[in-house]
Design a protein around this motif. Structure first.
Motif, PDB file in Angstrom:
ATOM      1  N   VAL A  82       0.965  -1.305   0.131  1.00  0.00           N
ATOM      2  CA  VAL A  82      -0.172  -0.032   0.549  1.00  0.00           C
ATOM      3  C   VAL A  82       1.054   0.866  -0.169  1.00  0.00           C
ATOM      4  O   VAL A  82       1.969   1.020   1.110  1.00  0.00           O
ATOM      5  N   GLN A  83       0.971   2.255  -1.186  1.00  0.00           N
ATOM      6  CA  GLN A  83       1.390   3.039  -1.147  1.00  0.00           C
ATOM      7  C   GLN A  83       0.365   4.723  -0.883  1.00  0.00           C
ATOM      8  O   GLN A  83      -0.814   4.054  -1.874  1.00  0.00           O
ATOM      9  N   LEU A  84       0.477   6.025  -0.473  1.00  0.00           N
ATOM     10  CA  LEU A  84       0.264   6.946  -0.606  1.00  0.00           C
ATOM     11  C   LEU A  84       0.386   7.927  -1.157  1.00  0.00           C
ATOM     12  O   LEU A  84       2.054   8.493  -0.970  1.00  0.00           O
ATOM     13  N   VAL A  85       0.887   8.242  -2.338  1.00  0.00           N
ATOM     14  CA  VAL A  85       1.121   9.590  -3.526  1.00  0.00           C
ATOM     15  C   VAL A  85       0.504  10.507  -3.453  1.00  0.00           C
ATOM     16  O   VAL A  85      -1.143  11.211  -3.658  1.00  0.00           O
ATOM     17  N   VAL A  86       1.185  11.606  -2.982  1.00  0.00           N
ATOM     18  CA  VAL A  86       0.912  12.980  -2.374  1.00  0.00           C
ATOM     19  C   VAL A  86       1.500  13.656  -3.536  1.00  0.00           C
ATOM     20  O   VAL A  86       2.600  14.033  -4.162  1.00  0.00           O
ATOM     21  N   THR A 100       5.814  10.231  -1.518  1.00  0.00           N
ATOM     22  CA  THR A 100       5.112   8.767  -1.601  1.00  0.00           C
ATOM     23  C   THR A 100       5.354   7.834   0.034  1.00  0.00           C
ATOM     24  O   THR A 100       6.978   8.128   0.386  1.00  0.00           O
ATOM     25  N   ILE A 101       4.507   7.453   0.509  1.00  0.00           N
ATOM     26  CA  ILE A 101       4.282   7.209   1.607  1.00  0.00           C
ATOM     27  C   ILE A 101       3.610   5.800   1.428  1.00  0.00           C
ATOM     28  O   ILE A 101       2.897   5.230   1.118  1.00  0.00           O
ATOM     29  N   TRP A 129       1.827  11.386   9.274  1.00  0.00           N
ATOM     30  CA  TRP A 129       2.760  11.979   7.821  1.00  0.00           C
ATOM     31  C   TRP A 129       3.405  12.633   8.325  1.00  0.00           C
ATOM     32  O   TRP A 129       3.139  13.955   8.866  1.00  0.00           O
ATOM     33  N   ASP A 130       4.957  12.890   8.442  1.00  0.00           N
ATOM     34  CA  ASP A 130       6.063  13.984   8.857  1.00  0.00           C
ATOM     35  C   ASP A 130       6.627  15.097   7.688  1.00  0.00           C
ATOM     36  O   ASP A 130       6.780  15.499   8.232  1.00  0.00           O
ATOM     37  N   GLY A 131       5.621  14.666   6.824  1.00  0.00           N
ATOM     38  CA  GLY A 131       6.164  15.345   5.217  1.00  0.00           C
ATOM     39  C   GLY A 131       6.746  15.661   4.726  1.00  0.00           C
ATOM     40  O   GLY A 131       7.388  16.666   3.832  1.00  0.00           O
ATOM     41  N   VAL A 132       8.226  14.618   5.047  1.00  0.00           N
ATOM     42  CA  VAL A 132       9.163  14.438   3.790  1.00  0.00           C
ATOM     43  C   VAL A 132       8.349  13.881   2.559  1.00  0.00           C
ATOM     44  O   VAL A 132       8.004  13.081   2.730  1.00  0.00           O
ATOM     45  N   LYS A 189      -3.652  10.210  -3.311  1.00  0.00           N
ATOM     46  CA  LYS A 189      -4.348   8.725  -4.306  1.00  0.00           C
ATOM     47  C   LYS A 189      -3.926   7.630  -3.377  1.00  0.00           C
ATOM     48  O   LYS A 189      -3.054   6.931  -2.747  1.00  0.00           O
ATOM     49  N   VAL A 190      -4.098   6.599  -3.786  1.00  0.00           N
ATOM     50  CA  VAL A 190      -4.480   5.304  -1.883  1.00  0.00           C
ATOM     51  C   VAL A 190      -4.273   4.038  -3.143  1.00  0.00           C
ATOM     52  O   VAL A 190      -4.495   3.992  -4.848  1.00  0.00           O
ATOM     53  N   VAL A 191      -2.533   3.641  -3.990  1.00  0.00           N
ATOM     54  CA  VAL A 191      -2.883   2.500  -4.453  1.00  0.00           C
ATOM     55  C   VAL A 191      -2.414   1.699  -4.198  1.00  0.00           C
ATOM     56  O   VAL A 191      -1.186   1.257  -3.183  1.00  0.00           O
TER      57      VAL A 191
END
Length: 235
Positions: free
Chosen positions: A129-133, A143-144, A158-161, A184-186
Motif C-alpha cells: 500500500v502506498q499513498l501518493v501525495v 510517497t508514503i 505523515w511527517d511531511g517528508v 491517492k491510494v495505490v
C-alpha cells in the motif's frame, strides 16, 4: 314488485356523506380510523334493506380489514416512536464527538507544522500500500510506503517528508511547505492494483445539527455536514 323508499335512501346517502366529510378532530389517528369505520358500519346496518340485509361474511370481512388497518397504524406509530428515540440517542452520541478528530472518506491532506494525519480503508488485504501525495499543480511530491496491510481502516501520521528527488534549484532536498495537498491510494495484491482501497481525510467535529428531515448531522470544517455513518474512525 319491490318498492324503494326514496326518503330512506336519501337519508342513508346523507348519513354516509356526512360521515365521510366530517371535519377531522385532534385525536389519535388509530382511534380516528376505528371510529370512522364503526360509524360507517353502523350507518350501513341502520339503512340496510330489510329484504336484503348485509351478509354476515361481508361484515366479518370488513371487521377483519379494520383489524388489519388498525394493526398497521399502531405499528407505524410504534416505529415513529422508536425512530424518535433512536435520533435522540444518536444526537447525544454525536454531541460527545464535538472537538474530536475523525477520519472520513476524502483525498485531501492538510500539512501543518510539518505534520499531517490521513488514512486508508481497505476492503480486502493488500501486499503493498502506498499513498501518493501531490501538490496544487498535480506534481507528485511525496510517497508514503505502508507495506502490506490487512483489510480495515489504517490511520497514518505523515511527517511531511518529500520524495528524495524533490529538489530545489540548488539541488538540495526541498522541504514541503505547510498547506493543502491531495493524495491517492495505490494498493496491490499479487501484482494487481486493487479497486476497493479508499483514501481517508482527517477532519474535526465542530458542531452537531439535528432535524426531523435529515436526522443527525456532524458539521466538519473541511468536509461539511456528514452523517454518523460517514465517520470511519474517531481519533
Amino acid at each position: 314488485m319491490t318498492t324503494v323508499n326514496t326518503n330512506s335512501t336519501a337519508t342513508a346517502v346523507n348519513d354516509l356523506m356526512s360521515t365521510m366529510n366530517a371535519k377531522p378532530k385532534e385525536v389519535d389517528s388509530v382511534q380516528a380510523d376505528t371510529d370512522k369505520f364503526m360509524t360507517l358500519l353502523v350507518t350501513q346496518l341502520k339503512n340496510q334493506d330489510p329484504l336484503n340485509p348485509l351478509d354476515n361474511a361481508q361484515v366479518t370481512s370488513q371487521l377483519a380489514q379494520l383489524s388489519t388497518v388498525t394493526g398497521v397504524n399502531k405499528l407505524n406509530a410504534t416505529l415513529e416512536t422508536l425512530k424518535s428515540s433512536y435520533q435522540s440517542s444518536e444526537a447525544m452520541q454525536a454531541t460527545g464527538l464535538i472537538g474530536h478528530g475523525v477520519l472520513v472518506e476524502g483525498s485531501d491532506v492538510q500539512l501543518s507544522g510539518g505534520k499531517a494525519i490521513l488514512g486508508v480503508e481497505l476492503a480486502t488485504p493488500a501486499d503493498k500500500v502506498q499513498l501518493v501525495v501531490t501538490d496544487a499543480t498535480g506534481k507528485e511530491v511525496a510517497t508514503i510506503d505502508m507495506g502490506p496491510q490487512e483489510a480495515g481502516i489504517v490511520p497514518v501520521a505523515w511527517d511531511g517528508v518529500p520524495n528524495p528527488d524533490n529538489l530545489g534549484a540548488d539541488g538540495k532536498p526541498l522541504a514541503l511547505a505547510d498547506g493543502k495537498y491531495s493524495f491517492k491510494v495505490v494498493a496491490t495484491r499479487a501484482g494487481e492494483e486493487l479497486d476497493d482501497a479508499k483514501g481517508l481525510a482527517f477532519d474535526s467535529v465542530a458542531s452537531v445539527t439535528t432535524n426531523s428531515k435529515d436526522g443527525v448531522k456532524l458539521n466538519l470544517p473541511g468536509k461539511g455536514a456528514v452523517a454518523m455513518s460517514d465517520i470511519k474512525q474517531v481519533l
